[in-house]
Scaffold this active site. Sequence first.
Site, short mmCIF file in Angstrom:
data_model
loop_
_atom_site.label_atom_id
_atom_site.label_comp_id
_atom_site.label_asym_id
_atom_site.label_seq_id
_atom_site.Cartn_x
_atom_site.Cartn_y
_atom_site.Cartn_z
N GLU A 95 153.26 39.53 50.69
CA GLU A 95 152.01 39.82 51.39
C GLU A 95 150.87 38.98 50.87
O GLU A 95 150.83 38.55 49.72
CB GLU A 95 151.68 41.29 51.29
CG GLU A 95 151.58 41.80 49.89
CD GLU A 95 151.41 43.30 49.86
OE1 GLU A 95 152.20 44.00 50.51
OE2 GLU A 95 150.49 43.76 49.19
N CYS A 122 143.78 35.98 49.07
CA CYS A 122 144.38 36.57 47.87
C CYS A 122 145.89 36.36 47.97
O CYS A 122 146.53 36.90 48.87
CB CYS A 122 144.02 38.05 47.84
SG CYS A 122 144.83 38.96 46.54
N CYS A 153 156.84 42.82 40.23
CA CYS A 153 156.22 42.40 38.97
C CYS A 153 156.90 43.16 37.84
O CYS A 153 157.19 44.35 37.97
CB CYS A 153 154.73 42.71 38.99
SG CYS A 153 153.86 42.16 37.50
N CYS A 165 152.50 48.07 35.52
CA CYS A 165 151.27 48.86 35.40
C CYS A 165 151.41 50.13 36.23
O CYS A 165 151.90 50.09 37.36
CB CYS A 165 150.05 48.05 35.85
SG CYS A 165 149.83 46.57 34.86
N CYS A 179 149.85 50.52 39.84
CA CYS A 179 149.99 49.39 40.75
C CYS A 179 151.28 49.49 41.57
O CYS A 179 152.37 49.62 41.01
CB CYS A 179 149.98 48.10 39.92
SG CYS A 179 150.40 46.64 40.88
N GLU A 210 152.47 38.66 38.57
CA GLU A 210 151.67 38.18 37.45
C GLU A 210 151.74 36.64 37.43
O GLU A 210 152.78 36.06 37.08
CB GLU A 210 152.25 38.79 36.15
CG GLU A 210 151.71 38.22 34.87
CD GLU A 210 150.18 38.09 34.81
OE1 GLU A 210 149.46 39.05 35.07
OE2 GLU A 210 149.72 36.97 34.51
N SER A 220 144.00 35.78 38.13
CA SER A 220 143.88 37.06 37.44
C SER A 220 145.18 37.34 36.68
O SER A 220 146.27 37.17 37.21
CB SER A 220 143.65 38.15 38.49
OG SER A 220 143.68 39.43 37.88
N HIS A 274 141.37 47.27 31.69
CA HIS A 274 141.60 48.68 32.05
C HIS A 274 141.36 49.74 30.96
O HIS A 274 141.40 50.93 31.25
CB HIS A 274 143.02 48.92 32.60
CG HIS A 274 143.43 47.96 33.66
ND1 HIS A 274 142.63 47.68 34.75
CD2 HIS A 274 144.55 47.20 33.81
CE1 HIS A 274 143.25 46.80 35.52
NE2 HIS A 274 144.41 46.48 34.97
N ASN A 327 142.81 52.22 43.98
CA ASN A 327 143.35 52.57 45.28
C ASN A 327 144.54 53.47 45.00
O ASN A 327 145.49 53.04 44.34
CB ASN A 327 143.87 51.29 45.93
CG ASN A 327 143.21 51.05 47.24
OD1 ASN A 327 143.27 51.88 48.13
ND2 ASN A 327 142.58 49.90 47.34
N CYS A 379 147.04 45.65 46.22
CA CYS A 379 148.17 44.95 45.64
C CYS A 379 149.54 45.61 45.89
O CYS A 379 149.82 46.69 45.38
CB CYS A 379 147.86 44.93 44.14
SG CYS A 379 148.93 44.04 43.11
N1 SAH Z 1 149.03 40.65 37.80
C1 SAH Z 1 147.67 40.22 37.81
C2 SAH Z 1 147.17 39.84 39.17
C3 SAH Z 1 147.58 40.71 40.32
S1 SAH Z 1 146.91 42.35 40.32
C4 SAH Z 1 146.78 41.24 37.15
O1 SAH Z 1 147.24 42.35 36.88
O2 SAH Z 1 145.64 40.91 36.87
C5 SAH Z 1 145.21 42.04 40.73
C6 SAH Z 1 144.26 43.14 40.32
O3 SAH Z 1 144.52 44.32 41.11
C7 SAH Z 1 144.40 43.57 38.87
O4 SAH Z 1 143.16 43.63 38.24
C8 SAH Z 1 145.03 44.93 38.99
O5 SAH Z 1 144.72 45.74 37.88
C9 SAH Z 1 144.43 45.44 40.27
N2 SAH Z 1 145.17 46.57 40.86
C10 SAH Z 1 146.48 46.79 40.91
N3 SAH Z 1 146.77 47.95 41.54
C11 SAH Z 1 145.59 48.49 41.89
C12 SAH Z 1 145.20 49.68 42.56
N4 SAH Z 1 146.12 50.56 42.98
N5 SAH Z 1 143.89 49.91 42.74
C13 SAH Z 1 142.97 49.02 42.32
N6 SAH Z 1 143.25 47.88 41.67
C14 SAH Z 1 144.55 47.61 41.46
FE1 SF4 Z 2 151.83 43.28 37.77
FE2 SF4 Z 2 149.17 42.95 37.97
FE3 SF4 Z 2 150.43 45.01 39.19
FE4 SF4 Z 2 150.19 44.99 36.54
S1 SF4 Z 2 148.52 45.10 38.04
S2 SF4 Z 2 152.07 45.48 37.67
S3 SF4 Z 2 150.43 42.83 36.10
S4 SF4 Z 2 150.69 42.87 39.62
#
Ligand code: SAH
Ligand code: SF4
Length: 357
Positions: A92, A111, A118, A122, A125, A169, A200, A225, A299, A341
């Site tokens: 996506e 984006c 990944c 996290c 996510c 990532e 990022s 975070h 989110n 994401c």
């Molecule tokens: N893996 C990298 C880049 C992709 S995620 C990273 O973690 O930075 C991009 C951003 O979206 C990150 O800051 C991540 O913490 C945030 N993100 C992921 N899931 C999210 C969610 N459910 N709500 C808000 N931000 C989120």
């Molecule tokens: Fe991967 Fe970024 Fe999602 Fe963490 S927030 S699981 S590093 S995509």
Amino acid sequence: MTDLYRMLPEEIDDLVKLLGEPRYRADQLLQALYNEFPKDVSSIKQLPAEMRSKLTLAGHAVGSANEVHRVVSEDGETTKLLLKLGDGTLIETVLMQYHKKDKEHPRSTVCVSTQVGCAMGCKFCATGQMGFERNLKAEEIVTQVLHFASMLHERGEHITNLVFMGMGEPLANYAETIRSVKLLTHARAFGLGQRHITISTVGVMQGIERLAEEDLQIGLAISLHAPNDDLRQKLVPTAGPHSVEDLISVTRSYFKKTGRRVSLEYALLDGINDSKEIAEELAALLKGNGVHVNLIPVNPTAGGFQRPRWKRITEFERVLKEAGVNCTVRVEKGSEISAACGQLRTDMVKNPNLGST
Ligand code: SAH
Ligand code: SF4
């Protein structure tokens, strides 16, 4: 097969030479690839038919990625595409537009995803919760940008910014990510300004250190975070024991090397990392560091996390600002169309009928 969208202009020059064609053919080919977005070699009409067949015979092609689903937010400013790659993989990519009153063209930020799934896991996510499938190739990153470039081109608009904040990532897929940056910024290829790009990362140390040595003027955002290791490890299970300290120190060295300030992302999770005490701890950690913090109310996509109430969000922001830490609350655009994401793909896998619309 070698995808022409994988090849840097210097590599295209070598290829053209190898095929016994004059050098200007390389420029014609690049011009066609990055301005007309051909779907296959045979539709590159700037090149003579003979050269097109030479390219095909030498095993060169234009990779295919088909749009299988498109969702546009109610205000029309966020568009999300689900693309199906040559091997059937779904990825996506999102376009976020901001219309400014005094500007003719909107700011148009794409984006991109760098991985399918990944490995960082996290907890909040959607991508992290689906696990890791595979790395994307540079050309598969480029194609996401070009899909939107082509769509905007038809409206007389263009891409102004690019963020590596989609699925995956980027620094865990270092070589392909950097190749895509080079392709997208090269003046003879896509030609986007390096300063208009942000990568990022969740904090892949070696990757950040390598990136600082690349002589690129791209921006870096680190997803923090939490202000301490205990909490951070609960949210980012792959974070090491000194990750907070290490990340703060790497923001300084990145700035020293590149002259570019690093920004920090902080997903606000109700009742988890959004208290006044935690805001104070974060403020003390960041004070005087010159970093900018983006507070992102989560989110609610994975792990049952909720977005804090607005009052709590502004209170958190106030504590940081009073301590002199620059910060912005970034309300994620397009949440009603699953623009967070990894979300659309998750919806899609759960409800495969989406793909046929
Ligand atoms: N893996 C990298 C880049 C992709 S995620 C990273 O973690 O930075 C991009 C951003 O979206 C990150 O800051 C991540 O913490 C945030 N993100 C992921 N899931 C999210 C969610 N459910 N709500 C808000 N931000 C989120
Ligand atoms: Fe991967 Fe970024 Fe999602 Fe963490 S927030 S699981 S590093 S995509």
